[in-house]
Structures are given as structure tokens and as C-alpha cells.
Motif scaffolding. Structure first.
Motif, mmCIF file in Angstrom:
data_model
loop_
_atom_site.group_PDB
_atom_site.id
_atom_site.type_symbol
_atom_site.label_atom_id
_atom_site.label_comp_id
_atom_site.label_asym_id
_atom_site.label_seq_id
_atom_site.Cartn_x
_atom_site.Cartn_y
_atom_site.Cartn_z
ATOM 1 N N ASP A 10 0.828 -1.202 0.000
ATOM 2 C CA ASP A 10 0.000 0.000 0.000
ATOM 3 C C ASP A 10 0.867 1.258 0.000
ATOM 4 O O ASP A 10 0.569 2.226 -0.696
ATOM 5 C CB ASP A 10 -0.922 0.033 1.223
ATOM 6 C CG ASP A 10 -2.012 -1.038 1.174
ATOM 7 O OD1 ASP A 10 -2.248 -1.593 0.086
ATOM 8 O OD2 ASP A 10 -2.611 -1.302 2.238
ATOM 9 N N VAL A 13 2.307 1.789 -3.451
ATOM 10 C CA VAL A 13 1.288 2.322 -4.372
ATOM 11 C C VAL A 13 1.081 3.812 -4.114
ATOM 12 O O VAL A 13 1.023 4.610 -5.054
ATOM 13 C CB VAL A 13 -0.040 1.542 -4.235
ATOM 14 C CG1 VAL A 13 -1.175 2.255 -4.954
ATOM 15 C CG2 VAL A 13 0.119 0.130 -4.764
ATOM 16 N N ARG A 14 0.964 4.204 -2.842
ATOM 17 C CA ARG A 14 0.787 5.627 -2.511
ATOM 18 C C ARG A 14 2.005 6.439 -2.949
ATOM 19 O O ARG A 14 1.868 7.564 -3.432
ATOM 20 C CB ARG A 14 0.525 5.801 -1.014
ATOM 21 C CG ARG A 14 -0.865 5.417 -0.618
ATOM 22 C CD ARG A 14 -1.318 5.936 0.740
ATOM 23 N NE ARG A 14 -0.310 6.157 1.736
ATOM 24 C CZ ARG A 14 0.052 5.280 2.686
ATOM 25 N NH1 ARG A 14 -0.516 4.107 2.742
ATOM 26 N NH2 ARG A 14 0.984 5.586 3.572
ATOM 27 N N ILE A 16 4.029 5.785 -5.454
ATOM 28 C CA ILE A 16 3.977 5.897 -6.915
ATOM 29 C C ILE A 16 2.904 6.906 -7.333
ATOM 30 O O ILE A 16 3.124 7.727 -8.233
ATOM 31 C CB ILE A 16 3.732 4.515 -7.557
ATOM 32 C CG1 ILE A 16 4.970 3.633 -7.364
ATOM 33 C CG2 ILE A 16 3.391 4.650 -9.036
ATOM 34 C CD1 ILE A 16 4.760 2.178 -7.710
ATOM 35 N N GLN A 17 1.738 6.864 -6.684
ATOM 36 C CA GLN A 17 0.672 7.811 -7.006
ATOM 37 C C GLN A 17 1.097 9.243 -6.698
ATOM 38 O O GLN A 17 0.833 10.159 -7.487
ATOM 39 C CB GLN A 17 -0.593 7.462 -6.225
ATOM 40 C CG GLN A 17 -1.278 6.207 -6.701
ATOM 41 C CD GLN A 17 -2.422 5.798 -5.795
ATOM 42 O OE1 GLN A 17 -2.414 6.082 -4.595
ATOM 43 N NE2 GLN A 17 -3.415 5.130 -6.361
ATOM 44 N N ALA A 18 1.745 9.432 -5.560
ATOM 45 C CA ALA A 18 2.206 10.770 -5.185
ATOM 46 C C ALA A 18 3.237 11.280 -6.176
ATOM 47 O O ALA A 18 3.180 12.435 -6.612
ATOM 48 C CB ALA A 18 2.781 10.755 -3.767
ATOM 49 N N SER A 20 3.638 10.372 -9.271
ATOM 50 C CA SER A 20 2.968 10.615 -10.553
ATOM 51 C C SER A 20 2.217 11.944 -10.531
ATOM 52 O O SER A 20 2.267 12.721 -11.496
ATOM 53 C CB SER A 20 2.008 9.471 -10.861
ATOM 54 O OG SER A 20 1.317 9.706 -12.055
ATOM 55 N N ALA A 21 1.505 12.207 -9.427
ATOM 56 C CA ALA A 21 0.785 13.479 -9.300
ATOM 57 C C ALA A 21 1.756 14.654 -9.314
ATOM 58 O O ALA A 21 1.487 15.687 -9.933
ATOM 59 C CB ALA A 21 -0.045 13.488 -8.016
ATOM 60 N N ASP A 24 3.099 15.401 -12.772
ATOM 61 C CA ASP A 24 2.111 16.077 -13.626
ATOM 62 C C ASP A 24 2.114 17.595 -13.458
ATOM 63 O O ASP A 24 1.705 18.317 -14.367
ATOM 64 C CB ASP A 24 0.701 15.557 -13.337
ATOM 65 C CG ASP A 24 0.474 14.144 -13.844
ATOM 66 O OD1 ASP A 24 1.274 13.657 -14.671
ATOM 67 O OD2 ASP A 24 -0.507 13.517 -13.397
ATOM 68 N N PHE A 95 -1.048 12.464 0.153
ATOM 69 C CA PHE A 95 -1.016 11.011 0.073
ATOM 70 C C PHE A 95 -0.487 10.382 1.367
ATOM 71 O O PHE A 95 -0.327 9.169 1.441
ATOM 72 C CB PHE A 95 -0.148 10.561 -1.116
ATOM 73 C CG PHE A 95 -0.841 10.704 -2.446
ATOM 74 C CD1 PHE A 95 -1.594 9.672 -2.968
ATOM 75 C CD2 PHE A 95 -0.752 11.888 -3.156
ATOM 76 C CE1 PHE A 95 -2.233 9.798 -4.186
ATOM 77 C CE2 PHE A 95 -1.386 12.037 -4.381
ATOM 78 C CZ PHE A 95 -2.142 10.984 -4.896
#
Length: 102
Positions: A10, A13-14, A16-18, A20-21, A24, A95
């Protein structure tokens, strides 16, 4: 104490999401320099990095009659680093992740 595998997954994943955000929305020093070179007298580079008030002042004074625009060339890298660091801290906090520095 060991971290359960699903918890470690978990967190990954967080993370990687952070990242990626952040990727951007982060600003590029190269783009800022290009805007400065072509539209620096109008403060375009300041608008790009989010300094709208300073951008408006540069627009109204035509880059401080050119002097302000010229001096800004030396401050662009630091301003971009500062803006990006702030964005990264904010996004990673959303995140629930610490910001890892190199």
C-alpha cells in the motif's frame, strides 16, 4: 517488528501515485528559461512558475524596463526549485507520504 506485506505494498502504491501526481504539475527550468528568453519582458516566466503578482508587475512595467527581466535570468533555477519543492511537499502530504530528498 516486521511490516505486513500488504501494508508495504500500500505504501509503495501511494508513493507511486504521489510521484505521478507531482510529475504532472512540476515546472521545468528549461521551459521557464525559454519563456524568459522570448517573453521575459512581459513576465511570462513568472506566470509559468505561479508568481502571478510579480508577472503582472513585470507586464505593466515591461520587465522593469528590461532590467528586472535581465536579472531574473539568475533567479530562475532557484525559483523553479522552490516552487517544485513546495508542490512536492503538498502533494506527498495529501497522500500521507514523507518527501524523500536525495
Amino acid at each position: 517488528m516486521t511490516v505486513p506485506m500488504h501494508h508495504a505494498g500500500d505504501q509503495l502504491v501511494r508513493q507511486i501515485q504521489a510521484q505521478s501526481a507531482y510529475d504532472d504539475v512540476k515546472k521545468s527550468a528549461g521551459v521557464a528559461f525559454a519563456l524568459w528568453f522570448f517573453l521575459g519582458m512581459l513576465g511570462a516566466h513568472r506566470f509559468y512558475i505561479g508568481h502571478k503578482g510579480v508577472g503582472i508587475a513585470m507586464l505593466l512595467t515591461f520587465g522593469g524596463f528590461g532590467f528586472w527581466a535581465l536579472i531574473d535570468a539568475f533567479f530562475i533555477p532557484g525559483a523553479v526549485r522552490e516552487v517544485n519543492a513546495s508542490k512536492k511537499r503538498s502533494i506527498f502530504a495529501q497522500f500521507g507520504m514523507p518527501v524523500l530528498t536525495a
